[in-house]
Design an enzyme around this catalytic site. Sequence first.
Site, PDB file in Angstrom:
ATOM      1  N   ARG A  12      11.646  -6.800   4.530  1.00 40.26           N
ATOM      2  CA  ARG A  12      11.448  -5.369   4.275  1.00 40.26           C
ATOM      3  C   ARG A  12      12.460  -4.520   5.051  1.00 40.26           C
ATOM      4  O   ARG A  12      12.736  -4.774   6.208  1.00 40.26           O
ATOM      5  CB  ARG A  12      10.028  -4.964   4.681  1.00 40.26           C
ATOM      6  CG  ARG A  12       9.775  -3.470   4.521  1.00 40.26           C
ATOM      7  CD  ARG A  12       8.322  -3.136   4.483  1.00 40.26           C
ATOM      8  NE  ARG A  12       7.675  -3.198   5.796  1.00 40.26           N
ATOM      9  CZ  ARG A  12       6.398  -2.860   5.995  1.00 40.26           C
ATOM     10  NH1 ARG A  12       5.644  -2.497   4.976  1.00 40.26           N
ATOM     11  NH2 ARG A  12       5.881  -2.934   7.203  1.00 40.26           N
ATOM     12  N   ARG A  46       0.247  -8.413  14.079  1.00 38.50           N
ATOM     13  CA  ARG A  46      -0.344  -7.378  13.211  1.00 38.50           C
ATOM     14  C   ARG A  46      -1.334  -8.000  12.229  1.00 38.50           C
ATOM     15  O   ARG A  46      -2.364  -7.412  11.920  1.00 38.50           O
ATOM     16  CB  ARG A  46       0.775  -6.619  12.476  1.00 38.50           C
ATOM     17  CG  ARG A  46       1.544  -5.693  13.413  1.00 38.50           C
ATOM     18  CD  ARG A  46       2.864  -5.270  12.846  1.00 38.50           C
ATOM     19  NE  ARG A  46       2.743  -4.468  11.648  1.00 38.50           N
ATOM     20  CZ  ARG A  46       3.685  -4.372  10.721  1.00 38.50           C
ATOM     21  NH1 ARG A  46       4.817  -5.030  10.846  1.00 38.50           N
ATOM     22  NH2 ARG A  46       3.499  -3.605   9.683  1.00 38.50           N
ATOM     23  N   LYS A  80       0.831  -1.214   0.000  1.00 37.80           N
ATOM     24  CA  LYS A  80       0.000   0.000   0.000  1.00 37.80           C
ATOM     25  C   LYS A  80       0.859   1.256   0.000  1.00 37.80           C
ATOM     26  O   LYS A  80       0.584   2.205  -0.722  1.00 37.80           O
ATOM     27  CB  LYS A  80      -0.886   0.095   1.252  1.00 37.80           C
ATOM     28  CG  LYS A  80      -1.767  -1.075   1.531  1.00 37.80           C
ATOM     29  CD  LYS A  80      -2.628  -0.807   2.757  1.00 37.80           C
ATOM     30  CE  LYS A  80      -1.870  -0.640   4.064  1.00 37.80           C
ATOM     31  NZ  LYS A  80      -1.241  -1.860   4.573  1.00 37.80           N
ATOM     32  N   ARG A 116      12.186  -2.537  10.337  1.00 38.42           N
ATOM     33  CA  ARG A 116      11.269  -1.866  11.263  1.00 38.42           C
ATOM     34  C   ARG A 116      11.150  -2.707  12.519  1.00 38.42           C
ATOM     35  O   ARG A 116      11.114  -3.934  12.445  1.00 38.42           O
ATOM     36  CB  ARG A 116       9.890  -1.727  10.604  1.00 38.42           C
ATOM     37  CG  ARG A 116       9.652  -0.377  10.007  1.00 38.42           C
ATOM     38  CD  ARG A 116       8.398  -0.329   9.193  1.00 38.42           C
ATOM     39  NE  ARG A 116       7.179  -0.709   9.915  1.00 38.42           N
ATOM     40  CZ  ARG A 116       5.948  -0.527   9.424  1.00 38.42           C
ATOM     41  NH1 ARG A 116       5.789   0.041   8.233  1.00 38.42           N
ATOM     42  NH2 ARG A 116       4.887  -0.895  10.111  1.00 38.42           N
ATOM     43  N   ARG A 168      -8.416   2.007  10.048  1.00 36.61           N
ATOM     44  CA  ARG A 168      -8.104   0.622  10.408  1.00 36.61           C
ATOM     45  C   ARG A 168      -9.191   0.008  11.273  1.00 36.61           C
ATOM     46  O   ARG A 168      -9.088  -1.168  11.630  1.00 36.61           O
ATOM     47  CB  ARG A 168      -6.785   0.593  11.191  1.00 36.61           C
ATOM     48  CG  ARG A 168      -5.567   0.257  10.333  1.00 36.61           C
ATOM     49  CD  ARG A 168      -4.368   0.357  11.244  1.00 36.61           C
ATOM     50  NE  ARG A 168      -3.257  -0.440  10.857  1.00 36.61           N
ATOM     51  CZ  ARG A 168      -2.188   0.016  10.204  1.00 36.61           C
ATOM     52  NH1 ARG A 168      -2.161   1.249   9.773  1.00 36.61           N
ATOM     53  NH2 ARG A 168      -1.166  -0.770   9.967  1.00 36.61           N
TER      54      ARG A 168
END
Length: 225
Positions: free
Chosen positions: A126, A166, A15, A155, A87
């Site tokens: 990532r 998550r 996204k 991260r 969210r």
Amino acid sequence: MGLNVIMMGPPGAGKGTQAERLARERSLLKISTGDILRDTQHPIALAAKAKMDRGELVDDETMIAIVRDRLMRPDAERGVILDGFPRTVAQAEALDRILAERDNGPLIVVDVVVPEQELVRRLASRRICSSCGTNADPGGTAPACSRCGGVMVQRTDDNQEVVLERLKVYQHATKPVLEYYRGRPTFRVVNGAQAPDRVAHELDTLIDDAASVAVPLKTTSEGSL
Ligand code: AMP
């Protein structure tokens, strides 16, 4: 007339990358609530960090206030690309009310769909820039940020345990938001498991198509926004 786009989809769906490109190419403001919370200069950053590191959501009241404030500034007038918000259904309801107040063009909602196995694989590798927060190109392994030269790091919420949390939070809190929007004529789905260029091409087509059937939120039959 402006244009407002929500990029929906689980963590790792791509996204952010697509939101950034869309905002640049269409001269719209990108609002990424995750980026805002990761900005250590932001007054809420410190309080939010513990929740983010556990993969939990920051409370609705705080998030709605942050987005409302951002949407009311002049640089949001032409429209926005929202990444990471809403969210929860409460956030989606509040967003409808804010957008109806602003009355600056339709709302298009895009769900970026990627199988869970692929999400876990992507998030494990990532990397983001420790200085400016830019995501590495998908599959990229460069040790330095292509934008500012900063060091690329993982991260703190991309480790496997937090990723699973998550994804769980996404299932129970954010999936219902898709049902909230699904019946609207401007709701679209894109296959995010394809190559980023292909996703970009399909997104452009479906956003233009949705914009052509859209009516401003104020005049929709939902009425009681
Ligand atoms: P993201 O960068 O979008 O993956 O967001 C990182 C983290 O920031 C999330 O796991 C949440 O802890 C927090 N966060 C970002 N956006 C929201 C939101 N709209 N509501 C609640 N928490 C959020």
